[in-house]
Design an enzyme around this catalytic site. Structure first.
Site, PDB file in Angstrom:
ATOM      1  N   GLY A   1       6.341  -4.165  12.113  1.00 16.33           N
ATOM      2  CA  GLY A   1       7.428  -4.014  11.141  1.00 16.33           C
ATOM      3  C   GLY A   1       8.742  -3.693  11.828  1.00 16.33           C
TER       4      GLY A   1
ATOM      5  CB  SER B   1      13.371  -4.694   8.185  1.00 12.19           C
ATOM      6  OG  SER B   1      13.891  -3.962   7.101  1.00 12.19           O
ATOM      7  N   GLY B   2      14.376  -1.843   8.783  1.00  9.28           N
ATOM      8  CA  GLY B   2      14.133  -0.448   8.415  1.00  9.28           C
ATOM      9  C   GLY B   2      13.762   0.475   9.559  1.00  9.28           C
TER      10      GLY B   2
ATOM     11  CG  ASP C   1       1.059 -12.193   7.881  1.00 10.96           C
ATOM     12  OD1 ASP C   1       0.514 -11.088   7.687  1.00 10.96           O
ATOM     13  OD2 ASP C   1       1.318 -12.999   6.968  1.00 10.96           O
TER      14      ASP C   1
ATOM     15  CB  SER D   1       0.823   7.590   5.636  1.00 11.24           C
ATOM     16  OG  SER D   1       0.390   7.801   4.327  1.00 11.24           O
TER      17      SER D   1
ATOM     18  CE1 TYR E   1       3.760   1.615   0.030  1.00 12.93           C
ATOM     19  CE2 TYR E   1       4.390   3.538  -1.256  1.00 12.93           C
ATOM     20  CZ  TYR E   1       4.392   2.844  -0.062  1.00 12.93           C
ATOM     21  OH  TYR E   1       5.006   3.375   1.046  1.00 12.93           O
TER      22      TYR E   1
ATOM     23  CB  ALA F   1      -4.584   2.403  -4.269  1.00 12.67           C
TER      24      ALA F   1
ATOM     25  CE  LYS G   1       2.346   2.964   3.074  1.00 14.53           C
ATOM     26  NZ  LYS G   1       2.454   2.608   4.500  1.00 14.53           N
TER      27      LYS G   1
ATOM     28  CB  THR H   1      14.278   0.652   4.790  1.00 13.87           C
ATOM     29  OG1 THR H   1      13.318   0.752   3.727  1.00 13.87           O
ATOM     30  CG2 THR H   1      14.173   1.875   5.670  1.00 13.87           C
TER      31      THR H   1
HETATM   32  P1  NAP Z   1      11.342  -2.414   5.307  1.00 14.12           P
HETATM   33  O1  NAP Z   1      12.740  -2.240   5.743  1.00 14.12           O
HETATM   34  O2  NAP Z   1      11.068  -3.303   4.142  1.00 14.12           O
HETATM   35  O3  NAP Z   1      10.454  -2.857   6.551  1.00 14.12           O
HETATM   36  C1  NAP Z   1       9.120  -3.269   6.413  1.00 14.12           C
HETATM   37  C2  NAP Z   1       8.664  -3.964   7.676  1.00 14.12           C
HETATM   38  O4  NAP Z   1       7.293  -4.355   7.501  1.00 14.12           O
HETATM   39  C3  NAP Z   1       9.464  -5.216   7.969  1.00 14.12           C
HETATM   40  O5  NAP Z   1       9.792  -5.242   9.336  1.00 14.12           O
HETATM   41  C4  NAP Z   1       8.502  -6.331   7.620  1.00 14.12           C
HETATM   42  O6  NAP Z   1       8.718  -7.438   8.501  1.00 14.12           O
HETATM   43  C5  NAP Z   1       7.165  -5.691   7.936  1.00 14.12           C
HETATM   44  N1  NAP Z   1       6.063  -6.372   7.246  1.00 14.12           N
HETATM   45  C6  NAP Z   1       5.847  -6.493   5.928  1.00 14.12           C
HETATM   46  N2  NAP Z   1       4.758  -7.250   5.704  1.00 14.12           N
HETATM   47  C7  NAP Z   1       4.292  -7.618   6.916  1.00 14.12           C
HETATM   48  C8  NAP Z   1       3.190  -8.402   7.364  1.00 14.12           C
HETATM   49  N3  NAP Z   1       2.357  -9.016   6.516  1.00 14.12           N
HETATM   50  N4  NAP Z   1       3.003  -8.567   8.708  1.00 14.12           N
HETATM   51  C9  NAP Z   1       3.850  -7.982   9.580  1.00 14.12           C
HETATM   52  N5  NAP Z   1       4.900  -7.250   9.228  1.00 14.12           N
HETATM   53  C10 NAP Z   1       5.114  -7.069   7.911  1.00 14.12           C
HETATM   54  O7  NAP Z   1      10.695  -1.003   4.899  1.00 14.12           O
HETATM   55  P2  NAP Z   1      10.538   0.399   5.656  1.00 14.12           P
HETATM   56  O8  NAP Z   1      10.967   1.421   4.683  1.00 14.12           O
HETATM   57  O9  NAP Z   1      11.142   0.391   7.008  1.00 14.12           O
HETATM   58  O10 NAP Z   1       8.935   0.461   5.731  1.00 14.12           O
HETATM   59  C11 NAP Z   1       8.218   0.800   6.892  1.00 14.12           C
HETATM   60  C12 NAP Z   1       6.972   1.595   6.489  1.00 14.12           C
HETATM   61  O11 NAP Z   1       7.362   2.842   5.921  1.00 14.12           O
HETATM   62  C13 NAP Z   1       6.081   0.916   5.451  1.00 14.12           C
HETATM   63  O12 NAP Z   1       4.733   1.084   5.819  1.00 14.12           O
HETATM   64  C14 NAP Z   1       6.386   1.706   4.177  1.00 14.12           C
HETATM   65  O13 NAP Z   1       5.304   1.703   3.276  1.00 14.12           O
HETATM   66  C15 NAP Z   1       6.645   3.085   4.730  1.00 14.12           C
HETATM   67  N6  NAP Z   1       7.435   3.979   3.875  1.00 14.12           N
HETATM   68  C16 NAP Z   1       8.690   3.660   3.477  1.00 14.12           C
HETATM   69  C17 NAP Z   1       9.425   4.570   2.711  1.00 14.12           C
HETATM   70  C18 NAP Z   1      10.838   4.317   2.275  1.00 14.12           C
HETATM   71  O14 NAP Z   1      11.353   5.080   1.430  1.00 14.12           O
HETATM   72  N7  NAP Z   1      11.538   3.357   2.814  1.00 14.12           N
HETATM   73  C19 NAP Z   1       8.843   5.795   2.338  1.00 14.12           C
HETATM   74  C20 NAP Z   1       7.555   6.068   2.746  1.00 14.12           C
HETATM   75  C21 NAP Z   1       6.857   5.176   3.529  1.00 14.12           C
HETATM   76  P3  NAP Z   1       8.671  -8.989   8.103  1.00 14.12           P
HETATM   77  O15 NAP Z   1       9.053  -9.094   6.662  1.00 14.12           O
HETATM   78  O16 NAP Z   1       9.654  -9.611   9.052  1.00 14.12           O
HETATM   79  O17 NAP Z   1       7.268  -9.375   8.398  1.00 14.12           O
END
Ligand code: NAP
Length: 274
Positions: A11, A14-15, A55, A133, A147, A149, A151, A182
């Site tokens: 991942g 992004s983010g 992926d 997580s 979602y 479920a 995590k 993000t």
């Molecule tokens: P984000 O900006 O949407 O980034 C998500 C990343 O996951 C992207 O780089 C995306 O890359 C990658 N991804 C998604 N599906 C994928 C797949 N099938 N194979 C490989 N890569 C994949 O979101 P983020 O907030 O940084 O999320 C990162 C993690 O933090 C996630 O696990 C999320 O559940 C967790 N999280 C986020 C928050 C929040 O508030 N933002 C809070 C708690 C936990 P591609 O689309 O280029 O594949």
């Protein structure tokens, strides 16, 4: 650099994954970022890292990714399982295909990558797996059943993994981010609104989308750098804790979940969705 590590982070397009990859590079580590959108990892390559198109649900790509890294570096010290997204929508409205895809990415993809990395870490007799997580792995929100479920499952899965990897000196660390600004909110809200449109959960979905946007767009969230800096600290520390909660709302939510009754906590959560 004495403590230079070979790190794979999913991942990274992004983010928080992208921020963490760049931060770890600045700290002198060898960093491989992996994601589907390879074009979004050019900044990582420019900064001296490597980008792999991946992926996490594609078995062949998972195997090829680790094979490439091992062929080039001969070892892997840290795996950051960060890739993930949120399927939101009422249980009635989310198709089982979408629900299964959610588990395939957030749990089974991460699990397969871990399986492929582990023989190398066991051989080295060292390694660190950092699973991103969520505070949502402990709490819950309406329309977030699938979602949460994934995590909640990841939390239990990671705890078991920690126990079985202890004899091999491989650490398992869980990170529970709160609200982090993000792409996450958009990836979550747009399909949710589509799923719910014109149905019995339409109004609730609108409210959740509004409160999510308020959280992510109006500064009621932490920047991705908060988690990136923290991941860098976990990489560095000699003996990490088993889990860390970080970012906006994370600690207050966990505190309330621990001390309030279910019904009182329900009220707190629903008061945010208005
Ligand atoms: P984000 O900006 O949407 O980034 C998500 C990343 O996951 C992207 O780089 C995306 O890359 C990658 N991804 C998604 N599906 C994928 C797949 N099938 N194979 C490989 N890569 C994949 O979101 P983020 O907030 O940084 O999320 C990162 C993690 O933090 C996630 O696990 C999320 O559940 C967790 N999280 C986020 C928050 C929040 O508030 N933002 C809070 C708690 C936990 P591609 O689309 O280029 O594949």
């Amino acid at each position: 650099m004495r403590d230079k590590k070979v790190i794979l982070i999913t991942g990274a397009s992004s983010g928080m994954g992208r921020e963490a990859a760049l931060k770890l590079l600045r700290e002198g580590h060898t960093v491989y970022g992996a994601a589907r959108r390879i074009e979004k990892m050019q900044n990582l390559v420019q900064a001296g890292g490597s980008a792999i198109e991946l992926d996490v649900t594609d078995e062949a790509e998972v195997v090829a990714c680790v094979k490439q890294l091992i062929a080039e570096q001969g070892k892997i010290d840290v795996l950051v399982n960060n890739a993930g997204y949120a399927v939101y929508g009422a249980v009635e409205d989310v198709t089982l295909a979408d629900a299964k895809r959610q588990f395939d990415v957030n749990l089974f993809g991460l699990a397969r990558l871990t399986q492929v990395v582990l023989p190398h870490m066991r051989q080295q007799k060292s390694g660190r797996i950092i699973n991103i997580s969520s505070v949502g792995g402990k709490v819950y929100t309406p329309l977030g059943a699938w979602y949460h479920a994934t995590k909640h499952a990841l939390e239990g899965w990671s705890d078991c993994l920690r126990l079985e990897l202890k004899p091999f000196h491989i650490d398992v660390v869980i990170v529970e981010p709160g609200a982090i600004a993000t792409e996450f909110g958009d990836v979550m809200c747009n399909p949710m609104l589509k799923r719910s449109a014109g149905g019995p959960y339409d109004e609730m979905a609108q409210q959740i989308a509004d409160s999510t946007r308020r959280t992510y767009e109006k500064g009621d969230s932490s920047p991705a750098s908060v988690i990136a800096d923290f991941i860098a600290k976990i990489v560095k520390t000699r003996r990490p804790k088993t889990r860390y909660a970080k970012g906006e709302y994370a600690k207050p939510l966990l505190f309330m979940r621990k001390w309030l009754s279910d019904r009182s906590f329900d009220k707190v959560i629903m008061s945010r969705v208005k």
